[in-house]
Design an enzyme around this catalytic site. Sequence first.
Site, mmCIF file in Angstrom:
data_model
loop_
_atom_site.group_PDB
_atom_site.id
_atom_site.type_symbol
_atom_site.label_atom_id
_atom_site.label_comp_id
_atom_site.label_asym_id
_atom_site.label_seq_id
_atom_site.Cartn_x
_atom_site.Cartn_y
_atom_site.Cartn_z
ATOM 1 N N ILE A 61 0.808 -1.226 0.000
ATOM 2 C CA ILE A 61 0.000 0.000 0.000
ATOM 3 C C ILE A 61 0.836 1.268 0.000
ATOM 4 O O ILE A 61 0.283 2.365 -0.126
ATOM 5 C CB ILE A 61 -0.988 0.035 1.177
ATOM 6 C CG1 ILE A 61 -0.241 0.064 2.515
ATOM 7 C CG2 ILE A 61 -1.979 -1.103 1.099
ATOM 8 C CD1 ILE A 61 -1.097 0.548 3.667
ATOM 9 N N TYR A 62 2.153 1.164 0.152
ATOM 10 C CA TYR A 62 2.972 2.369 0.097
ATOM 11 C C TYR A 62 2.935 2.921 -1.327
ATOM 12 O O TYR A 62 3.464 2.314 -2.264
ATOM 13 C CB TYR A 62 4.424 2.071 0.481
ATOM 14 C CG TYR A 62 4.652 1.702 1.933
ATOM 15 C CD1 TYR A 62 3.622 1.729 2.873
ATOM 16 C CD2 TYR A 62 5.912 1.320 2.376
ATOM 17 C CE1 TYR A 62 3.845 1.390 4.205
ATOM 18 C CE2 TYR A 62 6.150 0.985 3.705
ATOM 19 C CZ TYR A 62 5.101 1.008 4.611
ATOM 20 O OH TYR A 62 5.341 0.670 5.916
#
Length: 342
Positions: A61-62
């Site tokens: 999700i970064y």
Amino acid sequence: MEYRHLGASGFTVPVLSFGTGTFGGKGEFFQAWGSTDVAEARRLIDICLEAGVTMFDTADIYSRGASEEVLGEALKGRRDQVIISTKATFRFDDTPNNVGSSRFHLIRAVEDALKRLGTDYIDLFQLHGFDAKTPVEEVLSTLDTLVRAGKIRYTGVSNFSGWHLMKSQATADRYGYPRYVANQTYYSLIGRDYEWELMPLGQDQGVGAVVWSPLGWGRLTGKIRRGQPLPPNSRLHKTADMGPQMPDEYLYRVVDALDEVAAETGKTVPQIALNWLLQRPTVSTVLIGARDEAQLRANLGAVGWNLTSEQVAKLDAASKVDRPYPYWHQAGFAERNPFPTE
């Protein structure tokens, strides 16, 4: 660079590792962290490797996968020199099954991460959060399959409660699945909740702490002082409400103690805060991040020396908070139920 075992495993990691939340810079939240591109990432990785920092941590999700992509591209040609750690379980997109720790999602998440990272295996794969809707047996059997397939080497968790982690370890023991050896956890001089439940569990169960946000969500940079405004470039302008909260006076009390120790040692506030963590029980590695070369080199100065016991005691006292129940009650039975940091 000092190396330590990752929990009770035979695998060693450097005491400082590099967190790549600044890579990519997609979305308002991660733009506030940084927007390191591939060329900049290569330079930061060069500096890390020169200093013995060989572990690089990321997550799907970064920056919606961009962090993994930048890291993978920057590591081309030197995969065998590094340790790659990544995470999954939080929602990645709007499709119904692209969230959680189901067999469906974990297999897809690992396959997608391998593609973005440009590698055929992940050294440490961690569940980014606990999924109460998927049976623990399903989660662990899936991770076992991925380990046996050679796609991941070691497994860990992040942001779990103590009972989440202990239930998982007991289930792993029951069925012979790989045990979690890492707990990527929030821990800092101004965030010591880890010490109450998770640290004793880590000691008992052989789970090493991989510490994230060791500078207290950007509050222990040495730039925040009583009566002064936030620096213009602080990410706290956009992210303060998304992270841990604390009374201002508590923060300033800890910063005052850090300033005193800085004057005694000639080290910076961040270096002292990081060095304090490296002396805590169960800590295997501390994740440092950096937007640029200067920040990275400054953080690397946290190793190669140690605070004195008197300086540690000063910082302990300044950052001490009242224990929640049942820990204040258990402290009365320290003869047979000691806390790791006492």
